[in-house]
Write a protein that holds these residues in place. Structure first.
Motif, PDB file in Angstrom:
ATOM      1  N   ILE A   5       0.832  -1.196   0.000  1.00  0.00           N
ATOM      2  CA  ILE A   5       0.000   0.000   0.000  1.00  0.00           C
ATOM      3  C   ILE A   5       0.872   1.253   0.000  1.00  0.00           C
ATOM      4  O   ILE A   5       0.509   2.294   0.543  1.00  0.00           O
ATOM      5  CB  ILE A   5      -0.960   0.014   1.207  1.00  0.00           C
ATOM      6  CG1 ILE A   5      -0.174  -0.089   2.527  1.00  0.00           C
ATOM      7  CG2 ILE A   5      -1.964  -1.115   1.112  1.00  0.00           C
ATOM      8  CD1 ILE A   5      -1.059   0.126   3.748  1.00  0.00           C
ATOM      9  N   GLY A  52      -2.118   1.088  -3.518  1.00  0.00           N
ATOM     10  CA  GLY A  52      -1.263  -0.069  -3.701  1.00  0.00           C
ATOM     11  C   GLY A  52      -1.087  -0.354  -5.181  1.00  0.00           C
ATOM     12  O   GLY A  52      -0.881   0.556  -5.992  1.00  0.00           O
ATOM     13  N   GLN A 186     -10.411   0.487   2.263  1.00  0.00           N
ATOM     14  CA  GLN A 186      -9.146  -0.043   1.746  1.00  0.00           C
ATOM     15  C   GLN A 186      -9.283  -1.519   1.382  1.00  0.00           C
ATOM     16  O   GLN A 186      -8.787  -1.968   0.340  1.00  0.00           O
ATOM     17  CB  GLN A 186      -8.040   0.141   2.791  1.00  0.00           C
ATOM     18  CG  GLN A 186      -7.666   1.583   3.056  1.00  0.00           C
ATOM     19  CD  GLN A 186      -6.755   1.743   4.263  1.00  0.00           C
ATOM     20  OE1 GLN A 186      -6.324   0.752   4.869  1.00  0.00           O
ATOM     21  NE2 GLN A 186      -6.475   2.980   4.642  1.00  0.00           N
ATOM     22  N   SER A 190      -8.711  -3.137  -2.253  1.00  0.00           N
ATOM     23  CA  SER A 190      -7.577  -4.037  -2.474  1.00  0.00           C
ATOM     24  C   SER A 190      -7.977  -5.482  -2.755  1.00  0.00           C
ATOM     25  O   SER A 190      -7.280  -6.188  -3.494  1.00  0.00           O
ATOM     26  CB  SER A 190      -6.641  -4.011  -1.257  1.00  0.00           C
ATOM     27  OG  SER A 190      -6.122  -2.723  -1.048  1.00  0.00           O
TER      28      SER A 190
END
Length: 324
Positions: A5, A52, A186, A190
């Motif tokens: 990240i 990321g 997040q 991701s």
């Protein structure tokens, strides 16, 4: 496994000027051309988010354009059109419904939008995608897409993927710093995004829509090359066919197939785009709109103004006043 990240980037740009928009996207190895008439003034939005190794780009516009260029280097990119922009033309194929466009590293992007268009692109490296697929017990990317440039997926999976992407983009649009602070967002970015993308791809079949034939693509390329290289402001269809050896009916069918417009309308849209650029960059104190119009082959000012307004959503005088 945990994804890196290190990279966090969010940017949002709004455009109400096509010339400015065109210049900005040229910095991303993209070229856009207006090829049709809009129903109102131009507006576009470009939102880019990177967290990321995964990037998401959301593009919306209210204008019919032809966009070409190259995908992000070193990445595998997947285009997810929203339901509001169907149908559209992708690499000479008209698509309806639940498709994902696959941008290969060596594939030139080529899309023709309708006046209202919205699509969200997902980019990540093939290695990162495969690492996640292996954890989940999913097939590698090569098995999922094989050699396809566009696949059609199950409606339920596409609905879930669109809903997820729109939620992420809208959340960050409203609160740009949220991705840096919200761990649940997040995780969605991701893991949930590539997981839902993989699930959709696992339901996919090659999208066998009618493609513009190679002969018609070659016809269009020859015609456009001729139009752009011609020294005449106004090129007649008859002269184009005579000089290139293209049959008039073949030319008409090729443009209707790919652009859903006649070659005459296509040429007019290019001429009007040239006029627009000149007026936008000219001094209203010294520039006469009539002179610019006549120099581009327009003799009837009332018709010119009407055509111009249909294409750009404003009068030529309004464009000229935007000079800085």
């Amino acid at each position: 496994m945990s994804l890196s990240i290190e990279k966090l980037l969010t940017s949002q740009q709004h455009f109400t000027n096509f010339d400015v928009f065109s210049n900005v996207v040229s910095g991303y190895d993209m070229e856009v051309k207006q090829i049709g008439r809009g129903s109102g003034s131009f507006s576009a939005k470009l939102q880019q988010i990177q967290y990321g190794p995964i990037s998401i780009s959301r593009f919306t516009s209210r204008l019919r354009v032809e966009a070409s260029g190259m995908p992000p280097p070193g990445m595998r990119t997947f285009g997810v059109p929203t339901t509001s922009c169907q149908p559209f033309v992708w690499r000479s194929k008209r698509t309806y419904g639940n498709t994902i466009q696959i941008y290969r590293p060596d594939t030139e992007l080529a899309v023709i939008t309708d006046p209202v268009f919205e699509a969200i692109d997902i980019s990540l490296t093939e290695d990162d995608f495969n690492n996640l697929n292996n954890i989940w017990g999913f097939p590698d990317l090569a098995k999922l897409i094989q050699h396809s440039e566009m696949v059609e997926c199950e409606p339920a999976e596409m609905h879930a993927l669109r809903k997820l992407l729109i939620y992420i983009c809208s959340s960050i649009d409203k609160q740009p710093d949220r991705l840096q602070q919200d761990t649940s967002l997040q995780n969605l970015f991701s893991y949930q995004v590539p997981w839902q993308l993989a699930k959709a791809l696992m339901t996919s079949t090659v999208h066998n829509v009618k493609a513009t034939t190679d002969k018609r693509n070659e016809t269009i390329k020859t015609a456009i090359d001729y139009i752009r290289s011609s020294t005449d402001i106004v090129t007649s269809i008859q002269q184009l066919c005579q000089d290139t050896g293209i049959n008039k009916r073949t030319l008409e069918r090729a443009f209707l197939d790919k652009y859903d417009m006649t070659p005459k309308s296509y040429m007019q849209s290019l001429r009007l785009a040239d006029v627009y650029k000149i007026l936008l960059q000219s001094d209203p104190e010294t520039t006469k709109i009539t002179d610019v119009a006549v120099s581009h082959g327009y003799w009837h000012m009332s018709q010119f103004a009407a055509d111009y307004r249909r294409q750009f959503g404003e009068l030529p005088s309004e464009t000229l006043k935007q000079y800085h």
